[in-house]
Design a protein around this motif. Structure first.
Motif, mmCIF file in Angstrom:
data_model
loop_
_atom_site.group_PDB
_atom_site.id
_atom_site.type_symbol
_atom_site.label_atom_id
_atom_site.label_comp_id
_atom_site.label_asym_id
_atom_site.label_seq_id
_atom_site.Cartn_x
_atom_site.Cartn_y
_atom_site.Cartn_z
ATOM 1 N N GLY A 1 25.432 31.041 24.713
ATOM 2 C CA GLY A 1 26.571 31.428 24.123
ATOM 3 C C GLY A 1 27.127 30.275 23.312
ATOM 4 O O GLY A 1 27.768 30.241 22.288
ATOM 5 N N LEU A 2 27.466 29.252 24.270
ATOM 6 C CA LEU A 2 27.864 27.661 23.529
ATOM 7 C C LEU A 2 27.129 27.154 22.418
ATOM 8 O O LEU A 2 27.566 26.734 21.423
ATOM 9 C CB LEU A 2 28.221 26.835 24.480
ATOM 10 C CG LEU A 2 29.182 27.366 25.692
ATOM 11 C CD1 LEU A 2 29.372 26.303 26.722
ATOM 12 C CD2 LEU A 2 30.727 27.263 24.903
ATOM 13 N N GLU A 3 25.788 27.316 22.419
ATOM 14 C CA GLU A 3 24.961 27.055 21.420
ATOM 15 C C GLU A 3 25.055 27.736 20.275
ATOM 16 O O GLU A 3 25.202 27.208 19.329
ATOM 17 C CB GLU A 3 23.515 26.953 22.081
ATOM 18 C CG GLU A 3 23.185 25.858 22.816
ATOM 19 C CD GLU A 3 21.626 25.737 23.350
ATOM 20 O OE1 GLU A 3 21.046 24.889 22.707
ATOM 21 O OE2 GLU A 3 21.286 26.779 24.246
ATOM 22 N N ARG A 4 24.974 29.029 20.582
ATOM 23 C CA ARG A 4 25.203 29.928 19.365
ATOM 24 C C ARG A 4 26.539 29.969 18.678
ATOM 25 O O ARG A 4 26.525 29.916 17.373
ATOM 26 C CB ARG A 4 25.096 31.498 19.924
ATOM 27 C CG ARG A 4 23.990 32.200 19.735
ATOM 28 C CD ARG A 4 24.001 33.753 19.887
ATOM 29 N NE ARG A 4 24.913 33.985 21.052
ATOM 30 C CZ ARG A 4 24.563 34.236 22.145
ATOM 31 N NH1 ARG A 4 23.432 33.905 22.566
ATOM 32 N NH2 ARG A 4 25.510 34.419 23.202
ATOM 33 N N GLU A 5 27.697 29.433 19.256
ATOM 34 C CA GLU A 5 29.031 29.295 18.637
ATOM 35 C C GLU A 5 29.046 27.744 18.027
ATOM 36 O O GLU A 5 30.069 27.676 17.338
ATOM 37 C CB GLU A 5 30.009 29.313 19.693
ATOM 38 C CG GLU A 5 30.286 30.651 20.475
ATOM 39 C CD GLU A 5 31.032 30.555 21.593
ATOM 40 O OE1 GLU A 5 31.806 29.714 21.840
ATOM 41 O OE2 GLU A 5 31.129 31.976 22.280
ATOM 42 N N VAL B 1 29.246 24.967 19.723
ATOM 43 C CA VAL B 1 29.981 24.072 20.679
ATOM 44 C C VAL B 1 29.066 23.063 21.292
ATOM 45 O O VAL B 1 29.687 21.996 21.392
ATOM 46 C CB VAL B 1 30.845 25.070 21.764
ATOM 47 C CG1 VAL B 1 31.577 24.042 22.498
ATOM 48 C CG2 VAL B 1 31.829 25.863 21.094
#
Length: 60
Positions: free
Chosen positions: A42-46, A48
């Motif tokens: 999720g953090l990669e997709r965002e 971040v």
């Protein structure tokens, strides 16, 4: 994860080189590896977090 990178990371992008596997990190953080994998994804997709092998860093 953001707290880990900011508090333990090195340099302007708060880079952390993991000494073990992601499963080891999950265990150390008190998480299941599935939760850690989903969080990292999720953090990669965002945009971040960047992950390259055993290295995690904040994105530019």
């Amino acid at each position: 994860m953001r707290h880990l990178l900011v508090s333990e990371g090195q340099g302007d992008r708060c880079e952390v080189v993991l000494p073990g596997t992601l499963k080891d990190l999950a265990r150390d953080l008190g998480l299941t590896h599935e939760v850690l994998y989903r969080t990292l994804a999720g953090l990669e997709r965002e945009g971040v977090l960047e992950r390259q092998g055993a290295t995690l860093r904040l994105a530019k």
